[in-house]
Design a protein around this motif. Structure first.
Motif, short mmCIF file in Angstrom:
data_model
loop_
_atom_site.label_atom_id
_atom_site.label_comp_id
_atom_site.label_asym_id
_atom_site.label_seq_id
_atom_site.Cartn_x
_atom_site.Cartn_y
_atom_site.Cartn_z
N ARG A 157 0.85 -1.20 0.00
CA ARG A 157 0.00 0.00 0.00
C ARG A 157 0.89 1.25 0.00
O ARG A 157 0.71 2.15 0.82
CB ARG A 157 -0.98 -0.01 1.16
N ALA A 158 1.80 1.31 -0.93
CA ALA A 158 2.82 2.36 -0.97
C ALA A 158 2.47 3.55 -1.85
O ALA A 158 3.30 4.43 -2.05
CB ALA A 158 4.15 1.76 -1.44
N TYR A 159 1.25 3.59 -2.38
CA TYR A 159 0.83 4.71 -3.22
C TYR A 159 -0.36 5.44 -2.61
O TYR A 159 -1.34 4.80 -2.21
CB TYR A 159 0.44 4.23 -4.62
N GLU A 160 -0.26 6.76 -2.55
CA GLU A 160 -1.41 7.57 -2.12
C GLU A 160 -2.51 7.44 -3.17
O GLU A 160 -2.22 7.32 -4.36
CB GLU A 160 -1.00 9.04 -1.99
N ASN A 161 -3.75 7.48 -2.73
CA ASN A 161 -4.92 7.50 -3.60
C ASN A 161 -5.18 6.23 -4.39
O ASN A 161 -6.12 6.17 -5.15
CB ASN A 161 -4.87 8.68 -4.58
N SER A 162 -4.34 5.19 -4.27
CA SER A 162 -4.63 3.97 -5.02
C SER A 162 -4.57 2.73 -4.15
O SER A 162 -5.19 1.74 -4.48
CB SER A 162 -3.67 3.82 -6.20
N GLY A 163 -3.81 2.75 -3.08
CA GLY A 163 -3.68 1.57 -2.23
C GLY A 163 -2.86 0.46 -2.85
O GLY A 163 -2.77 -0.63 -2.31
N GLY A 164 -2.25 0.73 -3.99
CA GLY A 164 -1.45 -0.29 -4.67
C GLY A 164 -0.10 -0.50 -4.00
O GLY A 164 0.39 0.34 -3.25
N SER A 165 0.51 -1.63 -4.30
CA SER A 165 1.85 -1.94 -3.81
C SER A 165 2.89 -1.54 -4.84
O SER A 165 2.63 -1.56 -6.04
CB SER A 165 1.97 -3.43 -3.50
N ALA A 166 4.06 -1.17 -4.35
CA ALA A 166 5.16 -0.76 -5.22
C ALA A 166 6.25 -1.82 -5.19
O ALA A 166 6.50 -2.43 -4.15
CB ALA A 166 5.72 0.58 -4.76
N VAL A 167 6.92 -2.03 -6.31
CA VAL A 167 8.02 -2.99 -6.40
C VAL A 167 9.25 -2.28 -6.94
O VAL A 167 9.17 -1.56 -7.94
CB VAL A 167 7.65 -4.17 -7.33
N SER A 168 10.36 -2.48 -6.26
CA SER A 168 11.63 -1.95 -6.77
C SER A 168 12.66 -3.07 -6.80
O SER A 168 12.59 -4.02 -6.02
CB SER A 168 12.15 -0.79 -5.91
N VAL A 169 13.60 -2.95 -7.73
CA VAL A 169 14.72 -3.88 -7.84
C VAL A 169 15.98 -3.05 -7.65
O VAL A 169 16.13 -1.99 -8.26
CB VAL A 169 14.73 -4.59 -9.21
N ASN A 170 16.86 -3.53 -6.77
CA ASN A 170 18.04 -2.77 -6.36
C ASN A 170 19.28 -3.64 -6.50
O ASN A 170 19.23 -4.84 -6.29
CB ASN A 170 17.91 -2.35 -4.89
N GLY A 171 20.40 -3.03 -6.82
CA GLY A 171 21.64 -3.78 -6.89
C GLY A 171 22.83 -2.85 -6.77
O GLY A 171 22.70 -1.64 -7.02
N GLY A 172 23.97 -3.41 -6.38
CA GLY A 172 25.14 -2.58 -6.25
C GLY A 172 26.36 -3.34 -5.78
O GLY A 172 26.36 -4.58 -5.70
N VAL A 173 27.39 -2.59 -5.45
CA VAL A 173 28.65 -3.12 -4.96
C VAL A 173 28.87 -2.60 -3.55
O VAL A 173 28.68 -1.41 -3.28
CB VAL A 173 29.81 -2.67 -5.87
N GLY A 174 29.26 -3.50 -2.64
CA GLY A 174 29.49 -3.14 -1.25
C GLY A 174 30.95 -3.29 -0.85
O GLY A 174 31.70 -4.07 -1.46
N TYR A 175 31.34 -2.54 0.17
CA TYR A 175 32.68 -2.62 0.74
C TYR A 175 32.57 -3.11 2.18
O TYR A 175 31.85 -2.55 2.99
CB TYR A 175 33.38 -1.25 0.71
N ARG A 176 33.28 -4.19 2.49
CA ARG A 176 33.26 -4.81 3.81
C ARG A 176 34.02 -3.94 4.82
O ARG A 176 35.09 -3.42 4.52
CB ARG A 176 33.91 -6.18 3.72
#
Length: 177
Positions: A157-176
């Protein structure tokens, strides 16, 4: 057409981040149990919103992310933090994860948390209002002190006025650290 091309580029880039650690670790089979990674890290990368909330101000969009992980003792639990942004606003997402080793130096994980949108009503790759967030991903060490990560997040329920769900895809490089 421009949005389709942008989505294709994001999905292709993130797919390569998922596949690369699996190929790298495929040759590291041994009789020892899988150890996964216990790395505490901070990383940066790209983020693509895959959903549209239905209103003019809710279009899927592209941005960046900063991600961090701190392992909690000898448990399979980690505290994670994410900042996802685009050119309009930012989502700050504290999460807790359950980590499962799937190969030496590689974990799969599931997360739960909450997304705080800096400016409600403006779109981020994870919706345009505060919401509960669940996700899943993979992280893998690829070199001394470096790892790659990728995950998908669902803002419920991540959208105002619609109640719909949002999906994101994330990626990257990390440093320990």
């Amino acid at each position: 057409m421009k949005n389709i091309l942008k989505s294709f580029v994001v999905i292709s880039a993130l797919s390569s981040l998922v596949v690369a650690p699996l190929i790298i670790n495929a040759g590291q089979a041994s009789a020892q149990p899988k150890r996964g990674t216990d790395a505490n890290y901070v990383g940066a990368g790209i983020t693509g919103g895959l959903t549209d909330g239905g209103d003019e101000n809710n279009a899927a969009n592209f941005g960046g992310n900063i991600t961090g992980r701190v392992k909690v003792g000898n448990t399979p639990v980690s505290a994670r933090g994410n900042v996802i942004w685009n050119n309009e606003t930012t989502a700050i997402i504290p999460e807790v994860s359950f980590d499962v080793p799937i190969a030496n130096g590689t974990n799969a994980f599931v997360t739960g948390g909450y997304s705080f949108i800096e400016k409600n009503g403006l779109p981020t790759p994870l919706g345009n209002k505060d919401s509960v967030v669940v996700g899943a991903g993979i992280e893998s060490e690829v070199a001394k002190n470096f790892l790659v990560y990728t995950n998908a997040k669902v803002g419920i329920r991540a959208y105002e006025n619609s109640g719909g769900s949002a999906v994101s895809v994330n990626g990257g490089v990390g440093y320990r650290f």
